[in-house]
Write a protein that holds these residues in place. Structure first.
Motif, mmCIF file in Angstrom:
data_model
loop_
_atom_site.group_PDB
_atom_site.id
_atom_site.type_symbol
_atom_site.label_atom_id
_atom_site.label_comp_id
_atom_site.label_asym_id
_atom_site.label_seq_id
_atom_site.Cartn_x
_atom_site.Cartn_y
_atom_site.Cartn_z
ATOM 1 N N ASN A 152 -2.511 -16.409 -19.658
ATOM 2 C CA ASN A 152 -1.564 -15.627 -20.449
ATOM 3 C C ASN A 152 -1.490 -14.190 -19.948
ATOM 4 O O ASN A 152 -2.439 -13.649 -19.381
ATOM 5 C CB ASN A 152 -1.991 -15.629 -21.924
ATOM 6 N N SER A 153 -0.352 -13.541 -20.189
ATOM 7 C CA SER A 153 -0.200 -12.131 -19.849
ATOM 8 C C SER A 153 -1.155 -11.296 -20.681
ATOM 9 O O SER A 153 -1.415 -11.597 -21.851
ATOM 10 C CB SER A 153 1.238 -11.676 -20.107
ATOM 11 N N SER A 154 -1.675 -10.229 -20.065
ATOM 12 C CA SER A 154 -2.668 -9.409 -20.753
ATOM 13 C C SER A 154 -2.664 -8.004 -20.194
ATOM 14 O O SER A 154 -2.382 -7.790 -19.011
ATOM 15 C CB SER A 154 -4.062 -10.016 -20.593
ATOM 16 N N LEU A 155 -2.984 -7.053 -21.062
ATOM 17 C CA LEU A 155 -3.188 -5.672 -20.628
ATOM 18 C C LEU A 155 -4.661 -5.362 -20.424
ATOM 19 O O LEU A 155 -5.006 -4.265 -19.988
ATOM 20 C CB LEU A 155 -2.604 -4.702 -21.665
ATOM 21 N N ARG A 156 -5.518 -6.326 -20.734
ATOM 22 C CA ARG A 156 -6.959 -6.098 -20.673
ATOM 23 C C ARG A 156 -7.580 -6.575 -19.366
ATOM 24 O O ARG A 156 -8.760 -6.340 -19.110
ATOM 25 C CB ARG A 156 -7.639 -6.808 -21.857
ATOM 26 N N THR A 157 -6.817 -7.250 -18.554
ATOM 27 C CA THR A 157 -7.334 -7.788 -17.297
ATOM 28 C C THR A 157 -7.157 -6.761 -16.175
ATOM 29 O O THR A 157 -6.405 -5.798 -16.316
ATOM 30 C CB THR A 157 -6.588 -9.081 -16.933
ATOM 31 N N PRO A 158 -7.830 -6.960 -15.032
ATOM 32 C CA PRO A 158 -7.666 -6.022 -13.917
ATOM 33 C C PRO A 158 -6.227 -5.998 -13.393
ATOM 34 O O PRO A 158 -5.449 -6.932 -13.593
ATOM 35 C CB PRO A 158 -8.633 -6.575 -12.854
ATOM 36 N N TYR A 159 -5.914 -4.911 -12.711
ATOM 37 C CA TYR A 159 -4.598 -4.790 -12.086
ATOM 38 C C TYR A 159 -4.457 -5.773 -10.934
ATOM 39 O O TYR A 159 -5.426 -6.120 -10.257
ATOM 40 C CB TYR A 159 -4.398 -3.374 -11.554
ATOM 41 N N ARG A 160 -3.224 -6.199 -10.720
ATOM 42 C CA ARG A 160 -2.908 -6.992 -9.537
ATOM 43 C C ARG A 160 -3.047 -6.125 -8.282
ATOM 44 O O ARG A 160 -3.076 -4.901 -8.357
ATOM 45 C CB ARG A 160 -1.484 -7.536 -9.620
ATOM 46 N N ASP A 161 -3.095 -6.787 -7.131
ATOM 47 C CA ASP A 161 -3.225 -6.073 -5.862
ATOM 48 C C ASP A 161 -2.066 -5.112 -5.619
ATOM 49 O O ASP A 161 -0.928 -5.348 -6.056
ATOM 50 C CB ASP A 161 -3.244 -7.060 -4.693
ATOM 51 N N VAL A 162 -2.359 -4.053 -4.895
ATOM 52 C CA VAL A 162 -1.336 -3.252 -4.232
ATOM 53 C C VAL A 162 -1.261 -3.755 -2.798
ATOM 54 O O VAL A 162 -2.288 -3.822 -2.107
ATOM 55 C CB VAL A 162 -1.691 -1.750 -4.256
ATOM 56 N N VAL A 163 -0.079 -4.150 -2.356
ATOM 57 C CA VAL A 163 0.115 -4.664 -0.998
ATOM 58 C C VAL A 163 0.822 -3.604 -0.166
ATOM 59 O O VAL A 163 1.805 -3.005 -0.620
ATOM 60 C CB VAL A 163 0.945 -5.962 -1.008
ATOM 61 N N VAL A 164 0.343 -3.371 1.039
ATOM 62 C CA VAL A 164 0.990 -2.407 1.933
ATOM 63 C C VAL A 164 1.225 -3.069 3.285
ATOM 64 O O VAL A 164 0.348 -3.722 3.837
ATOM 65 C CB VAL A 164 0.150 -1.119 2.107
ATOM 66 N N GLY A 165 2.437 -2.911 3.785
ATOM 67 C CA GLY A 165 2.757 -3.379 5.122
ATOM 68 C C GLY A 165 2.455 -2.301 6.142
ATOM 69 O O GLY A 165 2.910 -1.166 6.001
ATOM 70 N N ILE A 166 1.673 -2.630 7.162
ATOM 71 C CA ILE A 166 1.279 -1.649 8.175
ATOM 72 C C ILE A 166 1.765 -2.114 9.543
ATOM 73 O O ILE A 166 1.410 -3.205 10.003
ATOM 74 C CB ILE A 166 -0.249 -1.451 8.197
ATOM 75 N N ASP A 167 2.575 -1.290 10.172
ATOM 76 C CA ASP A 167 3.030 -1.523 11.529
ATOM 77 C C ASP A 167 2.036 -0.847 12.470
ATOM 78 O O ASP A 167 2.017 0.379 12.586
ATOM 79 C CB ASP A 167 4.437 -0.947 11.718
ATOM 80 N N LEU A 168 1.196 -1.632 13.116
ATOM 81 C CA LEU A 168 0.145 -1.053 13.950
ATOM 82 C C LEU A 168 0.690 -0.388 15.203
ATOM 83 O O LEU A 168 -0.020 0.368 15.867
ATOM 84 C CB LEU A 168 -0.877 -2.123 14.320
ATOM 85 N N GLY A 169 1.959 -0.651 15.519
ATOM 86 C CA GLY A 169 2.575 0.053 16.628
ATOM 87 C C GLY A 169 2.983 1.467 16.273
ATOM 88 O O GLY A 169 3.207 2.296 17.158
ATOM 89 N N ALA A 170 3.063 1.746 14.969
ATOM 90 C CA ALA A 170 3.437 3.088 14.513
ATOM 91 C C ALA A 170 2.835 3.319 13.133
ATOM 92 O O ALA A 170 3.536 3.619 12.170
ATOM 93 C CB ALA A 170 4.959 3.248 14.469
ATOM 94 N N ALA A 171 1.506 3.115 13.027
ATOM 95 C CA ALA A 171 0.826 3.263 11.739
ATOM 96 C C ALA A 171 1.023 4.673 11.193
ATOM 97 O O ALA A 171 0.824 5.657 11.907
ATOM 98 C CB ALA A 171 -0.665 2.955 11.890
ATOM 99 N N CYS A 172 1.425 4.772 9.936
ATOM 100 C CA CYS A 172 1.808 6.061 9.369
ATOM 101 C C CYS A 172 0.862 6.482 8.250
ATOM 102 O O CYS A 172 0.629 5.731 7.302
ATOM 103 C CB CYS A 172 3.226 5.972 8.834
ATOM 104 N N ASP A 173 0.337 7.691 8.364
ATOM 105 C CA ASP A 173 -0.604 8.193 7.372
ATOM 106 C C ASP A 173 0.025 8.268 5.984
ATOM 107 O O ASP A 173 -0.637 7.971 4.984
ATOM 108 C CB ASP A 173 -1.097 9.587 7.777
ATOM 109 N N ASP A 174 1.286 8.695 5.891
ATOM 110 C CA ASP A 174 1.917 8.852 4.580
ATOM 111 C C ASP A 174 1.981 7.530 3.832
ATOM 112 O O ASP A 174 1.728 7.471 2.624
ATOM 113 C CB ASP A 174 3.328 9.422 4.733
ATOM 114 N N VAL A 175 2.338 6.460 4.526
ATOM 115 C CA VAL A 175 2.450 5.148 3.893
ATOM 116 C C VAL A 175 1.074 4.644 3.464
ATOM 117 O O VAL A 175 0.893 4.173 2.334
ATOM 118 C CB VAL A 175 3.109 4.147 4.860
ATOM 119 N N ILE A 176 0.101 4.758 4.350
ATOM 120 C CA ILE A 176 -1.249 4.263 4.038
ATOM 121 C C ILE A 176 -1.867 5.070 2.901
ATOM 122 O O ILE A 176 -2.480 4.510 1.982
ATOM 123 C CB ILE A 176 -2.135 4.311 5.297
ATOM 124 N N ASP A 177 -1.701 6.385 2.931
ATOM 125 C CA ASP A 177 -2.278 7.225 1.887
ATOM 126 C C ASP A 177 -1.654 6.909 0.531
ATOM 127 O O ASP A 177 -2.353 6.845 -0.489
ATOM 128 C CB ASP A 177 -2.092 8.699 2.229
#
Length: 300
Positions: A152-177
């Motif tokens: 069931n939906s809940s506000l008491r459970t942990p947060y879901r993941d934060v997903v970030v796409g990283i282009d290793l050919g041009a990894a960007c500090d602003d996006v990762i931070d």
């Protein structure tokens, strides 16, 4: 004074969901919240003084409904607001220059077509000077959390993941931070994903073999991703990080990873091309098809 989180409101279900999301983010970041309503004034639509009074009255109602919606779960939040007689893209782009983050609603469609964004949201995602978060109608606080043990939906459970796409050919500090900070403020796990193809390679330096051209390219990409994230793990020691390296289209893999995420973070180049501001194919795929809030972070 701290820069606020700015949210554009127009009375639509999408903008009200965006206002709620922005308020929760303001609490997490301990930042002020500022609501902006644009009356879509233009010289062609200018008419009598009475019409201006009506526009302002309608705008006041839109802002009041948004504040009432926020007050249901955050009654003590201090909120500022303004009405701007201008096109929404112009008004919100200007407001974003004074903001830590801009939040706007997206036009969602049910069924198999996925997440279609309106012209205002799409333009802001491509042009705004800072990060923009796109929120679908119907997004609730519970959707940011994992289901409970009964599903069931809940506000008491942990947060879901934060997903970030990283282009290793041009990894960007602003996006990762941005992604690490979003995970830290939620106490969430960060899922860093890089997608590669047979034609990809990255030169590490003069005389060094290029990553992606060896006999085990996936392992090479995985090692590079670990190396890129090393300093960020040190900066955010409390953030649990999982790394994924996959072969294939980045947009498709990110949409799939975002299906169970609380937030999906992607980047876009801030520099304009010969065709003007644009998001790029991976980010465009994500913002059209992801089923969770999407943060688009500009970078050089």
């Amino acid at each position: 004074m701290s820069r606020p989180i700015v949210v554009g409101v127009d009375g639509s279900p999408e903008s009200l969901a965006a206002a709620e999301w922005a308020a929760r983010e303001a609490v997490r970041r301990d930042l002020p919240l500022h609501l902006v309503h644009a009356s879509e004034w233009s010289p062609e639509r200018a008419s009598s003084q009475a019409a201006g009074v009506v526009r302002r009255h309608v705008g006041q109602g839109v802002l009041r409904r948004a504040k009432d919606r926020i007050a249901r779960f955050c009654p003590d939040m201090w909120i500022t607001d303004e009405q701007v007689e201008d096109l929404a893209v112009t008004a919100l782009s200007n407001a974003a220059r004074r903001a830590e983050l801009l939040v706007v609603g997206s036009r969602g469609l049910s069924g198999f077509t996925g997440f279609l964004i309106g012209s205002v949201a799409q333009t802001l995602a491509a042009r705004a000077p800072g990060p923009v978060v796109l929120v679908e109608a119907g997004e609730r606080a519970e959707d940011e959390h994992l289901p409970d043990e009964d599903g069931n939906s809940s506000l008491r459970t942990p947060y879901r993941d934060v997903v970030v796409g990283i282009d290793l050919g041009a990894a960007c500090d602003d996006v990762i931070d941005f992604a690490f900070e979003a995970a830290r403020s939620r106490g969430a796990r960060l899922h860093a994903l890089h997608a590669w193809s047979d034609t990809d390679s990255v030169a590490l330096g003069p005389g060094e073999p290029a990553v992606g051209e060896g006999p085990a390219p996936e392992e090479e990409w995985r090692g590079l991703l670990t190396m890129v994230l090393h300093n960020w793990r040190d900066k955010y020691p409390d953030v649990d990080v999982v790394e994924t390296v996959v072969k294939g289209g980045a947009g498709t893999h990110l949409v799939r990873a975002g299906s169970g995420a609380g937030l999906l973070v992607v980047g876009r180049r801030a520099r304009e091309s010969h065709i003007g501001p644009h998001t790029g194919p991976v980010t465009r795929t994500v913002i059209h098809h992801a089923r969770c809030p999407v943060a688009v972070v500009p970078h050089d």
